[in-house]
Design a protein around this motif. Sequence first.
Motif, short mmCIF file in Angstrom:
data_model
loop_
_atom_site.label_atom_id
_atom_site.label_comp_id
_atom_site.label_asym_id
_atom_site.label_seq_id
_atom_site.Cartn_x
_atom_site.Cartn_y
_atom_site.Cartn_z
N ASN A 1 0.94 -1.47 -0.49
CA ASN A 1 -0.11 -0.19 0.09
C ASN A 1 1.17 0.89 0.30
OD1 ASN A 1 -3.58 -0.04 0.56
ND2 ASN A 1 -2.02 -1.41 1.58
N ILE A 2 2.42 0.81 1.13
CA ILE A 2 2.35 2.01 0.96
C ILE A 2 3.34 2.93 -0.47
CG2 ILE A 2 5.11 3.42 1.84
CD1 ILE A 2 4.02 1.63 4.55
N LYS B 1 13.29 3.83 1.16
CA LYS B 1 13.32 4.97 2.22
C LYS B 1 11.76 4.26 2.53
CE LYS B 1 11.54 9.50 1.33
NZ LYS B 1 11.55 10.63 0.45
N ALA B 2 10.80 3.36 1.57
CA ALA B 2 9.85 3.50 1.92
C ALA B 2 10.39 2.06 3.19
CB ALA B 2 9.05 2.06 1.59
N LYS B 3 11.21 1.28 3.45
CA LYS B 3 11.08 0.63 4.56
C LYS B 3 11.56 1.12 5.68
CE LYS B 3 12.56 -3.77 1.11
NZ LYS B 3 13.22 -4.45 1.36
N GLU B 4 12.48 2.25 4.99
CA GLU B 4 13.05 3.17 6.41
C GLU B 4 12.01 3.81 7.29
OE1 GLU B 4 16.03 5.85 4.97
OE2 GLU B 4 17.53 3.90 4.07
N LEU B 5 10.90 5.01 6.57
CA LEU B 5 10.23 5.51 6.91
C LEU B 5 8.85 4.68 8.06
CD1 LEU B 5 8.75 7.63 4.29
CD2 LEU B 5 9.72 8.59 6.49
N GLN C 1 7.56 -1.59 11.35
CA GLN C 1 8.28 -1.92 10.58
C GLN C 1 7.69 -3.79 10.56
OE1 GLN C 1 11.72 -2.55 11.95
NE2 GLN C 1 13.04 -3.38 9.74
N ASN C 2 7.05 -3.93 11.79
CA ASN C 2 6.55 -5.52 12.04
C ASN C 2 5.55 -5.72 11.22
OD1 ASN C 2 8.58 -5.38 13.61
ND2 ASN C 2 8.29 -5.25 15.15
N ARG D 1 -1.38 6.47 10.33
CA ARG D 1 -0.33 6.09 9.97
C ARG D 1 0.87 5.66 8.65
NH1 ARG D 1 2.92 3.96 14.73
NH2 ARG D 1 1.11 4.06 16.23
N ALA D 2 0.05 4.82 8.32
CA ALA D 2 0.57 4.49 6.56
C ALA D 2 -0.09 5.06 6.11
CB ALA D 2 0.16 2.65 6.74
#
Length: 324
Positions: free
Chosen positions: A166-167, A184-188, A195-196, A212-213
Amino acid sequence: LIISLRLSLHLPVFCFFFHFLHPLLFFFYSLLILYTTAQKKQSGFFRLICRRTVFLLLHKLYRNRLEALMETILEFQNVSYAYHTLDGETPALDHISFSVKKGEFIAIVGPSGCGKSTLLSLIAGLLHPEEGQILIHGKSVELHNSNIGYMLQKDHLFEWRSIYRNIILGLEIQHKLNPQTKEKAKELLATYGLQNFAKARPSELSGGMRQRAALIRTLVLDPDLLLLDEPFSALDYQTRLTVGDDIGQIIRKEKKTAILVTHDLSEAVSLGDRVIVLSARPAAIQQTIPLHFEMKEDTPLLRRNAPEFKTYFNLVWRELNGSE
């Protein structure tokens, strides 16, 4: 005397550039006159003095104007808009003028149905003003290839996609999905506590986590301007406070420029740098209230306990209700 005489001959042109065209044109024209004046003098010392003197004068006189111009991201100039149907015309906005500087968080409040969401649609280019103009980085919103993020009242996450997918949806649509943007998406996700849940479905997340997502989905596109159309209105009160605090801190941490439309005056005061109060339809700007809190740690939740909060809240309330 020579410099003053030469500059005085160009004064009408100066005024034309400055008042009728653009301050930057005035600035560059002044530098051109400076250069040509200096070049005609034989003395190197005189040329140096001429250049330095005029430049310092221009810098001193117009530094604030030029700095303000360069920092301004969004500008409304006497914007009016009306909806048209077979039954007639419904005016929505009436000669709205304001500007937003880089990094500012502007909250807009007004009576229900006064045209707050219409204002955001105009900024996003979904509607076009009937009068006036909207500038983004000094260019018309219709001509500017601006990167604007828009958060709506609902998160609109797709159930058949994981949170991570989705992100990155916007990146896919804009053909910007590459190793750098994926990282960058994973860092955010990691930075803001999701992350989990990267592989989870939206239905497995709470309302606050979904919002938040949705914000991360917007931020990953690195927008110049964030438009927030009552993004917390669907949440219960306790979640709304927490999510508002989270998202407010995220926006400031990412140093984004944001415009929030809300009916909640407490939300406006706790999140904004300024509150713009609109009148009833057709909306006009009734008052602009700058907010300043003497706090070491300035967060939306902590603002609600600050002594200034009640004062600002009552001020916005009085302006909104038209009482003394």
